[in-house]
Design an enzyme around this catalytic site. Structure first.
Site, PDB file in Angstrom:
ATOM      1  CD  GLU A 178      -4.608  -1.628   2.003  1.00 45.67           C
ATOM      2  OE1 GLU A 178      -3.428  -1.869   2.345  1.00 45.67           O
ATOM      3  OE2 GLU A 178      -5.499  -1.349   2.829  1.00 45.67           O
TER       4      GLU A 178
ATOM      5  CG  ASP B  77      -8.647  -1.140   4.444  1.00 46.23           C
ATOM      6  OD1 ASP B  77      -9.710  -0.732   4.965  1.00 46.23           O
ATOM      7  OD2 ASP B  77      -7.550  -1.058   5.025  1.00 46.23           O
TER       8      ASP B  77
ATOM      9  CE  LYS C 169      -6.450   5.540   2.106  1.00 39.41           C
ATOM     10  NZ  LYS C 169      -5.620   5.737   3.324  1.00 39.41           N
TER      11      LYS C 169
ATOM     12  CD1 TRP D 277      -2.608   1.828   0.478  1.00 38.55           C
ATOM     13  CD2 TRP D 277      -1.273   2.479   2.157  1.00 38.55           C
ATOM     14  NE1 TRP D 277      -2.908   3.137   0.780  1.00 38.55           N
ATOM     15  CE2 TRP D 277      -2.113   3.553   1.802  1.00 38.55           C
ATOM     16  CE3 TRP D 277      -0.336   2.665   3.184  1.00 38.55           C
ATOM     17  CZ2 TRP D 277      -2.056   4.793   2.443  1.00 38.55           C
ATOM     18  CZ3 TRP D 277      -0.269   3.892   3.829  1.00 38.55           C
ATOM     19  CH2 TRP D 277      -1.129   4.946   3.454  1.00 38.55           C
TER      20      TRP D 277
ATOM     21  CG  ASP E 248      -9.259   4.257   5.703  1.00 36.06           C
ATOM     22  OD1 ASP E 248      -9.706   3.227   6.237  1.00 36.06           O
ATOM     23  OD2 ASP E 248      -8.101   4.355   5.254  1.00 36.06           O
TER      24      ASP E 248
ATOM     25  CG  HIS F 175      -8.788   1.558   1.860  1.00 28.50           C
ATOM     26  ND1 HIS F 175      -7.504   1.195   1.565  1.00 28.50           N
ATOM     27  CD2 HIS F 175      -8.751   2.087   3.104  1.00 28.50           C
ATOM     28  CE1 HIS F 175      -6.715   1.483   2.584  1.00 28.50           C
ATOM     29  NE2 HIS F 175      -7.449   2.016   3.534  1.00 28.50           N
TER      30      HIS F 175
ATOM     31  CG  ASP G  47      -5.362  -1.711   8.217  1.00 25.07           C
ATOM     32  OD1 ASP G  47      -4.758  -1.228   9.201  1.00 25.07           O
ATOM     33  OD2 ASP G  47      -5.283  -1.224   7.075  1.00 25.07           O
TER      34      ASP G  47
ATOM     35  CG  HIS H 184      -5.850  -4.586   5.043  1.00 20.29           C
ATOM     36  ND1 HIS H 184      -4.988  -3.536   4.910  1.00 20.29           N
ATOM     37  CD2 HIS H 184      -5.081  -5.696   5.134  1.00 20.29           C
ATOM     38  CE1 HIS H 184      -3.743  -4.003   4.901  1.00 20.29           C
ATOM     39  NE2 HIS H 184      -3.774  -5.314   5.029  1.00 20.29           N
TER      40      HIS H 184
ATOM     41  CG  ASP I 203      -7.787   2.374   9.636  1.00 20.65           C
ATOM     42  OD1 ASP I 203      -7.981   1.305   9.053  1.00 20.65           O
ATOM     43  OD2 ASP I 203      -7.248   3.359   9.087  1.00 20.65           O
TER      44      ASP I 203
HETATM   45  C1  RNT Z   1      -3.866   2.646   4.793  1.00 26.39           C
HETATM   46  C2  RNT Z   1      -3.962   1.182   4.528  1.00 26.39           C
HETATM   47  C3  RNT Z   1      -2.800   0.355   5.016  1.00 26.39           C
HETATM   48  C4  RNT Z   1      -2.342   0.720   6.414  1.00 26.39           C
HETATM   49  C5  RNT Z   1      -1.407  -0.269   7.062  1.00 26.39           C
HETATM   50  C6  RNT Z   1      -0.688   0.314   8.226  1.00 26.39           C
HETATM   51  O1  RNT Z   1      -5.009   3.322   4.491  1.00 26.39           O
HETATM   52  O2  RNT Z   1      -5.148   0.675   5.027  1.00 26.39           O
HETATM   53  O3  RNT Z   1      -3.133  -0.984   4.922  1.00 26.39           O
HETATM   54  O4  RNT Z   1      -3.436   0.900   7.273  1.00 26.39           O
HETATM   55  O5  RNT Z   1      -0.591  -0.841   6.146  1.00 26.39           O
HETATM   56 ZN    ZN Z   2      -5.416  -1.441   4.924  1.00 32.18          ZN
END
Ligand code: RNT
Ligand code: ZN
Length: 413
Positions: A221, A254, A223, A180, A289, A257, A321, A281, A291
Site C-alpha cells: 500500500e 486506499d 500513499k 504499509w 487522508d 492515498h 480503513d 482500503h 479516514d
Molecule cells: C495509513 C494506511 C494504513 C493504516 C492501517 C491502520 O495511511 O492507510 O492502511 O490506515 O493499516
Molecule cells: Zn489504508
C-alpha cells in the site's frame, strides 16, 4: 412501492433482483478491527499512535481489552448484512498480559483470534504494524539507511507473514496481508533513490520465502504523504504499482492515498488490466487522508460499480480503513460497513448489460439518460428486503440497538 413492485421494476431493465441480492451477499467485506479502539492495539494500548496517521476525538467507550473489542465487533457485525471478514494488525495480538515485542510475535499469539473467527465463520486478514514504536521514531522503517532499523522491521514483517500463513492454514481460507509503512520525510530528502532501493530490497527479503497463495497473499500500500512526512513518501503509489507488477503481489488502493482530485474507482480497471488481484482500503478522505467513516457517496458507488461491471468480485479484495473517535465507534463501524454493502447492492442492481450495449452502439444519449434514471430506481425496497433476509435491522432500526449497547456497556467502561 413494495419489494414485489421493485422486483418487477428492475426486471424491465433486465435486472434479476434475487440474483443481485445473492451476488451482494457473496462478496466479502473485510472489517478493520482498528475502528474499535482508535488504532491502539494491545501491545502497548497506552502508547501514542504515530506514523503520520491520526484519530481525532475522544468519544467515550473505546475498547481497551481484546474482550471489549471483540464484543464491540460482534455488536457491529450483528447489524450489518453480508459476508464479513476481520482485518487484524499485528499489535492486536493476544499475549495473555505478557509484553511481546514486534520481533517476538508468533502464530500462537493469534490462536485465540483464530478460534474466535472460526466460531463466527469469519475470514481473517492481516497487517504487520510498522508504526507506533520506538524503532519507527525516525520516520523510516524498511527504507531506513540504518541497516539495524531495516532488519528489525524486516523481521517483524516476516513474522507477520508467517502468522498470516498460519491463520490461513488454520481457517482453510486465504489471508490477505497488507504491508504499509509510514516511511517518509518532513522536508526535501537528499537521496530519494537510496531509500526507495532500500524499501524494494527489504520487501524482496520479506517475500523471499515462497508461501502457498491458498493461505496468504501479500499486498503493498502506497500513499502521498502523512502528517510530519509531507515532502516525501518512500512508498509512493508509483513505487508500489511498479513493485506489485514486477513481483506479482497485490497492489493496495486506499481511497485517501491519492491527490484530492483523484479517485480510486477509476484506477480499479487499470489495475485489473495488468494484475490478477488487488486490495482496496475503502476510506473517505476529507481534505486529507482523514479516514472519515465511509458514506454512501458517488465515489463509494463508483467503486462498487467498477468492481461488479468488471465481474471482478473475486479479484478485488474489499477492505475498509476508517477510524473516527469522535462518534460512537460501534455506530461508525455499522454506518461505514452498511454503506459498503449498500453500494455493492446498488452496483449489483445496475442494468450494466443494457448500459454496456448502449455504449458499444455509440448511443451515449441513452447511456446518460439511463445512468441518471437508475439513481431514482426503487433501491430502498430491495435494500430493506436484503437486510431482512440477512436477519439484520433495517435503516432506522439498528441505531436503537447501538444506543442500548452504549447505555449498558460502553458508558460503563
Ligand atoms: C495509513 C494506511 C494504513 C493504516 C492501517 C491502520 O495511511 O492507510 O492502511 O490506515 O493499516
Ligand atoms: Zn489504508
Amino acid at each position: 412501492m413494495d419489494y414485489k413492485g421493485a422486483v418487477e421494476y428492475y426486471a424491465q431493465y433486465g435486472v434479476d433482483v434475487e440474483a443481485a441480492i445473492a451476488r451482494t451477499a457473496s462478496i466479502p467485506v473485510s472489517m478493520h478491527c482498528w475502528q474499535g479502539d482508535d488504532v491502539r492495539g494491545f501491545e502497548n494500548p497506552d502508547g501514542e499512535l504515530t506514523g503520520g496517521i491520526q484519530t481525532t476525538g475522544n468519544y467515550p467507550g473505546r475498547a481497551k481489552t481484546i474482550g471489549q473489542l471483540r464484543a464491540d465487533f460482534d455488536k457491529a457485525a450483528s447489524l450489518i448484512p453480508g459476508k464479513k471478514r476481520i482485518n487484524l494488525h499485528a499489535i492486536y495480538l493476544d499475549a495473555d498480559g505478557e509484553k511481546v515485542g514486534r520481533c517476538d510475535i508468533e502464530p500462537k499469539h493469534f490462536d485465540s483470534w483464530i478460534s474466535w473467527a472460526r466460531e463466527r465463520g469469519l475470514g481473517i486478514d492481516f497487517n504487520p504494524t510498522c508504526f507506533s514504536h520506538p524503532m519507527s521514531e525516525s520516520g523510516l522503517t524498511l527504507s531506513s539507511p540504518d541497516k539495524a532499523v531495516r532488519d528489525f522491521w524486516i523481521e517483524h514483517c516476516k513474522r507477520s507473514r508467517n502468522i498470516a500463513e498460519h491463520i490461513g492454514k488454520e481457517l482453510g481460507e486465504t489471508v490477505v496481508t497488507n504491508y504499509w509503512v509510514p516511511d517518509g520525510m518532513k522536508d526535501t530528502p537528499a537521496d530519494r533513490l537510496a531509500m526507495r532501493e532500500h524499501l524494494r530490497d527489504s520487501l524482496d527479503e520479506i517475500f523471499a520465502r515462497p508461501v502457498d497463495k491458498m493461505y496468504n497473499k501479500d499486498a503493498v500500500e502506497g500513499k502521498v504523504f502523512g502528517i510530519g512526512a509531507e515532502s516525501f513518501t518512500t512508498g509512493s503509489n508509483d513505487f508500489y504499482l511498479a513493485y506489485a507488477i514486477s513481483r506479482g503481489v497485490l497492489w493496495t488502493l486506499d481511497a485517501g492515498h491519492f491527490h484530492p482530485t483523484e479517485f480510486i474507482s477509476d484506477k480499479i480497471s487499470t489495475a485489473l488490466a495488468f494484475m490478477p488481484e488487488i486490495l482496496l482500503h475503502v476510506s473517505r478522505p476529507v481534505r486529507w487522508d482523514s479516514d472519515h467513516v465511509v458514506t454512501y457517496d458517488d465515489e463509494l458507488r463508483a467503486i462498487a460499480c467498477e468492481i461488479l461491471r468488471a465481474n471482478a468480485d473475486g479479484r478485488v479484495h474489499i477492505g475498509l480503513d476508517f477510524f473516527d473517535a469522535s462518534i460512537n465507534r460501534v455506530a461508525a463501524w455499522v454506518i461505514g460497513t452498511r454503506n459498503m454493502q449498500k453500494a455493492l447492492l446498488y452496483a449489483a442492481l445496475e442494468p450494466s448489460a443494457m448500459l454496456a450495449e448502449y455504449e458499444r452502439d455509440g448511443d451515449y444519449t441513452s447511456r446518460l439518460a439511463l445512468m441518471e434514471e437508475i439513481k431514482t430506481f426503487p433501491f430502498a425496497e430491495v435494500w430493506a428486503h436484503y437486510c431482512e433476509m440477512q436477519g439484520v435491522p433495517s435503516d432506522g432500526k439498528w441505531l436503537d440497538e447501538v444506543r442500548e449497547y452504549e447505555k449498558k456497556i460502553l458508558t460503563e467502561r
